[in-house]
Design a protein around this motif. Structure first.
Motif, short mmCIF file in Angstrom:
data_model
loop_
_atom_site.label_atom_id
_atom_site.label_comp_id
_atom_site.label_asym_id
_atom_site.label_seq_id
_atom_site.Cartn_x
_atom_site.Cartn_y
_atom_site.Cartn_z
N GLU A 86 0.83 -1.20 0.00
CA GLU A 86 0.00 0.00 0.00
C GLU A 86 0.86 1.25 0.00
OE1 GLU A 86 -2.36 0.53 3.52
OE2 GLU A 86 -0.68 0.14 4.88
N LEU A 87 0.32 2.31 -0.57
CA LEU A 87 0.99 3.60 -0.56
C LEU A 87 0.89 4.21 0.82
CD1 LEU A 87 2.31 6.00 -2.12
CD2 LEU A 87 -0.02 6.83 -2.51
N VAL A 88 2.01 4.68 1.34
CA VAL A 88 2.06 5.33 2.64
C VAL A 88 2.15 6.85 2.49
CG1 VAL A 88 3.38 5.59 4.78
CG2 VAL A 88 3.14 3.34 3.72
N ALA A 89 3.05 7.30 1.62
CA ALA A 89 3.26 8.73 1.46
C ALA A 89 3.91 9.00 0.12
CB ALA A 89 4.15 9.28 2.58
N MET A 90 3.64 10.18 -0.43
CA MET A 90 4.23 10.56 -1.70
C MET A 90 4.57 12.05 -1.67
SD MET A 90 2.80 9.94 -5.55
CE MET A 90 1.68 11.33 -5.58
N ILE A 91 5.64 12.40 -2.39
CA ILE A 91 6.03 13.79 -2.53
C ILE A 91 6.27 14.04 -4.01
CG2 ILE A 91 8.47 13.25 -2.07
CD1 ILE A 91 8.64 16.03 -0.69
N GLY B 262 8.35 19.14 -4.73
CA GLY B 262 8.43 19.14 -3.28
C GLY B 262 7.32 19.90 -2.59
N VAL B 263 6.37 20.40 -3.38
CA VAL B 263 5.31 21.23 -2.81
C VAL B 263 4.17 20.39 -2.25
CG1 VAL B 263 3.57 22.98 -3.35
CG2 VAL B 263 5.86 23.15 -4.33
N THR B 264 3.85 19.32 -2.95
CA THR B 264 2.68 18.52 -2.59
C THR B 264 3.09 17.20 -1.98
OG1 THR B 264 1.43 19.50 -4.41
CG2 THR B 264 0.56 17.48 -3.44
N THR B 265 2.50 16.89 -0.83
CA THR B 265 2.69 15.59 -0.19
C THR B 265 1.32 14.95 0.03
OG1 THR B 265 2.69 16.61 2.01
CG2 THR B 265 4.83 16.25 0.95
N THR B 266 1.31 13.64 -0.03
CA THR B 266 0.08 12.87 0.15
C THR B 266 0.35 11.75 1.13
OG1 THR B 266 -0.51 13.32 -2.16
CG2 THR B 266 -1.72 11.57 -1.04
#
Length: 113
Positions: free
Chosen positions: A45-50, A54-58
């Protein structure tokens, strides 16, 4: 292209860990990068993305408010700061260049209750 994760280990619930992903063969800051995890018997599973800028994190809902994703551009390294860890965070954590896709070998994170 190579991604090498480090920083995993065994910690008690409520503790913290910082995972690192050292990139080589490409400039990490020019690509969208992500952390995924896979627990035993479960899908990755996806935990985090940038994003590359570098402006948007999910973040996955399960880690919002506890995990942070960041990068050190001079070191060409991606990080995942994990706080207030829970037993359900136990998994192998993988670093990924989103596209063209490239994966690290993973690092084990185990949280004891």
């Amino acid at each position: 292209v190579q991604l090498v994760e480090s920083g995993g280990g065994l910690v008690q619930a409520g503790g913290s860990l910082r995972l690192s992903c050292a990139a080589s063969g490409f400039t990490l800051s020019t690509y969208d990068m992500a952390w995924h995890r896979q627990a035993p018997g479960k899908e990755r599973e996806l935990v985090a993305m940038i994003t590359s800028g570098g402006v948007t994190t999910t973040f996955a809902d399960s880690v919002k408010g506890r995990f942070a994703i960041s990068r050190d551009i001079p070191k060409n390294t991606l990080y995942l700061q994990m706080n207030n860890l829970k037993p359900e965070d136990t998994a192998v954590y993988y670093c990924r260049r989103v596209w063209p896709a490239s994966w690290g070998q993973g690092t084990q994170v185990t949280i004891s209750s």
